[in-house]
Design an enzyme around this catalytic site. Sequence first.
Site, PDB file in Angstrom:
ATOM      1  N   ASP A  48     -51.914  56.042   5.210  1.00 54.55           N
ATOM      2  CA  ASP A  48     -50.738  55.426   4.590  1.00 54.55           C
ATOM      3  C   ASP A  48     -50.310  56.232   3.375  1.00 54.55           C
ATOM      4  O   ASP A  48     -51.103  56.486   2.472  1.00 54.55           O
ATOM      5  CB  ASP A  48     -51.073  53.986   4.181  1.00 54.55           C
ATOM      6  CG  ASP A  48     -49.887  53.276   3.551  1.00 54.55           C
ATOM      7  OD1 ASP A  48     -49.150  52.609   4.295  1.00 54.55           O
ATOM      8  OD2 ASP A  48     -49.702  53.399   2.319  1.00 54.55           O
ATOM      9  N   TYR A  53     -44.876  58.240  -3.547  1.00 56.42           N
ATOM     10  CA  TYR A  53     -46.185  58.687  -4.011  1.00 56.42           C
ATOM     11  C   TYR A  53     -46.166  60.172  -4.372  1.00 56.42           C
ATOM     12  O   TYR A  53     -47.045  60.640  -5.103  1.00 56.42           O
ATOM     13  CB  TYR A  53     -47.266  58.467  -2.949  1.00 56.42           C
ATOM     14  CG  TYR A  53     -47.537  57.041  -2.556  1.00 56.42           C
ATOM     15  CD1 TYR A  53     -46.992  55.966  -3.244  1.00 56.42           C
ATOM     16  CD2 TYR A  53     -48.360  56.763  -1.462  1.00 56.42           C
ATOM     17  CE1 TYR A  53     -47.245  54.661  -2.860  1.00 56.42           C
ATOM     18  CE2 TYR A  53     -48.619  55.457  -1.072  1.00 56.42           C
ATOM     19  CZ  TYR A  53     -48.050  54.408  -1.769  1.00 56.42           C
ATOM     20  OH  TYR A  53     -48.307  53.120  -1.367  1.00 56.42           O
ATOM     21  N   LYS A  82     -42.982  55.472   3.511  1.00 48.35           N
ATOM     22  CA  LYS A  82     -42.110  54.407   3.017  1.00 48.35           C
ATOM     23  C   LYS A  82     -40.855  54.969   2.363  1.00 48.35           C
ATOM     24  O   LYS A  82     -40.898  56.019   1.706  1.00 48.35           O
ATOM     25  CB  LYS A  82     -42.857  53.543   1.995  1.00 48.35           C
ATOM     26  CG  LYS A  82     -44.188  53.004   2.488  1.00 48.35           C
ATOM     27  CD  LYS A  82     -44.906  52.210   1.416  1.00 48.35           C
ATOM     28  CE  LYS A  82     -46.340  51.930   1.817  1.00 48.35           C
ATOM     29  NZ  LYS A  82     -47.194  53.152   1.707  1.00 48.35           N
ATOM     30  N   HIS A 115     -39.920  50.185   0.862  1.00 51.54           N
ATOM     31  CA  HIS A 115     -41.038  50.051  -0.063  1.00 51.54           C
ATOM     32  C   HIS A 115     -40.999  48.765  -0.886  1.00 51.54           C
ATOM     33  O   HIS A 115     -42.044  48.250  -1.288  1.00 51.54           O
ATOM     34  CB  HIS A 115     -41.085  51.268  -0.990  1.00 51.54           C
ATOM     35  CG  HIS A 115     -42.452  51.603  -1.489  1.00 51.54           C
ATOM     36  ND1 HIS A 115     -42.846  52.872  -1.817  1.00 51.54           N
ATOM     37  CD2 HIS A 115     -43.539  50.829  -1.718  1.00 51.54           C
ATOM     38  CE1 HIS A 115     -44.106  52.875  -2.230  1.00 51.54           C
ATOM     39  NE2 HIS A 115     -44.549  51.643  -2.186  1.00 51.54           N
TER      40      HIS A 115
END
Length: 286
Positions: A48, A53, A82, A115
């Site tokens: 994931d 990120y 996401k 997200h």
Amino acid sequence: MSILTETFTLANGVTIPKVGFGTWQMPEGAQTQGAVEKALELGYRHVDTANAYGNEASVGRAVRAAMKDLGLAREDVFVTSKLPAAVKDHDGAAATVDESLTNLGLDHMDLYLIHAPWPWSTPDQSDDAGNLAAWSALEEALAAGKIRAIGISNFAVHDMQNILDHADVAPAVNQILSYVGFTQPENTAFAQKHGMVVEAYSPLATGGLLRDPVLAGVASAHGVTPAQVAIRFCIDRGVLPLPKATSEDHIRANAQLDFQLTEDEVRTLAALPDADPSHYHVDSQR
């Protein structure tokens, strides 16, 4: 059979491994790539990440390296990313799907999530129209084969209902903050009732709950660690955990889950006070 080979089946028939390897707060670069490669070497088949990120490229390099070095086929590894929470328009979402694919260096993603229902800058101020616009782009990417399943993250009941009422494709997943003592029961029950697999990010409460004496007692009774109990707690509630680790020992231990909690233990753990109350929570009880 290892828990890493067990799967849930999403509403569209796609199977997803019951335990994922989380990469939140892991930086772009060698550390993240090495951790993901080690997880795949140890048997994880579900990774994931997220555009926000900043580590999609590291995750993609690790997946491609594992395909080469371990002889894995692309379909052997389930990859989630996401859409950034700030992207609340169709064209921006469509472009970001392509950006994530480029970052990952893969021809498709197995799961792609919105997200959050609101931009991070305005938490708890859901953008219903924006979510529908972004969702329409995800539906198109799904139809085009760029994504195998689409879903949401941090969505409360209102936000889920907005998608269900207007979309052509229902969300397959809702990924939420969930751990021992903070389980978001209303959000979880609503999602599961409507056919979504609920995923738990931060199932160890960023380490905050591992010192709880009740959790430690349950762990002692099973001859395992508190972290293993916390991860198993998610699975025994029908929730998919996404533990994160960087050390080989922790990566390995987080997948050693061949025990089962009793119903009484699950109830006791669910009723514990929040071990991380200072953390900002996205809670459906609003």
